[in-house]
Design an enzyme around this catalytic site. Structure first.
Site, short mmCIF file in Angstrom:
data_model
loop_
_atom_site.label_atom_id
_atom_site.label_comp_id
_atom_site.label_asym_id
_atom_site.label_seq_id
_atom_site.Cartn_x
_atom_site.Cartn_y
_atom_site.Cartn_z
N ASP A 98 0.81 -1.21 0.00
CA ASP A 98 0.00 0.00 0.00
C ASP A 98 0.85 1.27 0.00
OD1 ASP A 98 -2.12 -1.73 0.25
OD2 ASP A 98 -2.97 -0.78 2.03
N ASP A 99 0.20 2.36 -0.46
CA ASP A 99 0.64 3.75 -0.26
C ASP A 99 1.75 4.24 -1.19
OD1 ASP A 99 -1.17 3.49 1.77
OD2 ASP A 99 0.23 3.86 3.41
N HIS A 149 -6.08 3.24 -4.23
CA HIS A 149 -6.02 3.42 -2.78
C HIS A 149 -6.33 4.87 -2.39
CE1 HIS A 149 -5.17 1.86 1.16
NE2 HIS A 149 -4.02 2.50 1.33
N HIS A 153 -5.50 9.44 0.86
CA HIS A 153 -5.37 8.49 1.96
C HIS A 153 -6.03 9.01 3.24
CE1 HIS A 153 -3.44 5.44 4.59
NE2 HIS A 153 -3.29 4.75 3.46
N HIS A 244 3.48 -2.39 3.26
CA HIS A 244 3.51 -1.03 2.72
C HIS A 244 4.84 -0.77 2.02
CE1 HIS A 244 0.27 -0.80 5.68
NE2 HIS A 244 -0.17 0.27 5.03
#
Length: 291
Positions: A98-99, A149, A153, A244
């Site tokens: 993620d991210d 995503h 965020h 991540h």
């Protein structure tokens, strides 16, 4: 130029052209034969069994500028999942990140995945993708799955319009930078009730949670060894592992990935992307709902 010289040169050129025509004809015949063979094999079989088809799709999409679509099996559309039931004794698991994309960390993880011949799913945030487009392109070029995503965020409660913009603006950036359309979505922080998931469901997206959290997003980053221990303890067939690559320094995650792959393989696991996981699961059952 004298007529005799002209006709001699013409004959030589004609002979050369005939040779090239013959070569082209043989090449065309070979291509048609290969296409016929590959057409007899289903795309699902190629992707789920070998991973070759997905890599070919990525290369072809980049080469021809045709958008690459990461579609969701019908029985998983608008569903929220944390894992997927597997047929028989299929011992597969999906690694997700993620991210990102993010300098250094994403590239370190990509290098490991390439060396180990593992494909993963990357849930990209719109803002870093816009800031680091070349890293995002490398993720795609290496054959990994791209997922949405959100743009900022955010965890906060959102109006329907803000939730829509968070998802659709990110989709626009993904399309502009990578020429990809994806129906795979993960809500930041796994928050299911702030408006994002409600909008994603209206668009028939697959809402992807996880079955095991590496813990690498906690303020006090766990050591690589602690992450490996957590993931091994929570690994199950059809599981989804949360890690991540962006949103800050994740050097420990990059260091843990080789160990995670090696030790899960030692337990008999094979690695698939989330779309491959759902394709394998589609034949056997409904998704396992998130708790």
């Amino acid at each position: 130029m004298a007529n005799g010289e002209y006709f001699d040169r013409t004959k030589r050129l004609l002979a050369g052209n005939v040779l090239w025509v013959a070569i082209a004809a043989v090449s065309c015949a070979g291509f048609l034969l290969l296409h016929t063979i590959l057409s007899s094999i289903s795309m699902t079989t190629l992707v789920a069994s070998t991973g070759i088809a997905q890599t070919v799709d990525v290369t072809a999409a980049i080469a021809t500028s045709i958008p690459l679509n990461f579609d969701v099996p019908k029985n998983f559309q608008a569903k929220t999942i944390k894992a997927a039931a597997m047929p028989g004794a299929e011992k597969v698991i999906a690694l997700t990140f993620d991210d990102g994309p993010w300098p250094e960390t994403t590239e370190q993880i990509l290098a490991t995945l390439k060396q180990e011949n593992v494909k993963a799913t990357f849930y990209m945030v719109g803002q870093p993708l816009k800031s680091f487009p070349e890293i995002g392109k490398k993720v795609l070029a290496d054959g990994h799955v791209i997922a949405n995503h959100t743009l900022h965020h955010w965890y906060k409660q959102m109006s329907p319009l803000v939730a829509q913009r968070e998802i659709e603006d990110t989709a626009k950036i993904i399309k502009e930078v990578l020429n990809v359309e994806t129906d795979y979505f993960r809500p930041p922080g796994g928050v299911l009730t702030n408006g994002l998931v409600a909008y994603a469901q209206t668009q028939n997206k697959s809402i992807n949670m996880w079955s095991v959290d590496s813990g690498d997003s906690h303020p006090q980053r766990p050591s690589p060894e602690a992450m490996v221990k957590t993931i091994l303890a929570g690994a199950t067939p059809g599981g989804i592992v949360l890690m991540h690559d962006g949103g800050g320094s994740h050097a420990n995650t990059a260091r843990a990935v080789p160990q995670i792959i090696a030790q899960l393989r030692a337990q008999g696991y094979q690695f698939v992307t989330v779309p491959e996981l759902l394709v394998l699961s589609s034949a056997v059952s409904a998704p396992l709902a998130a708790s």
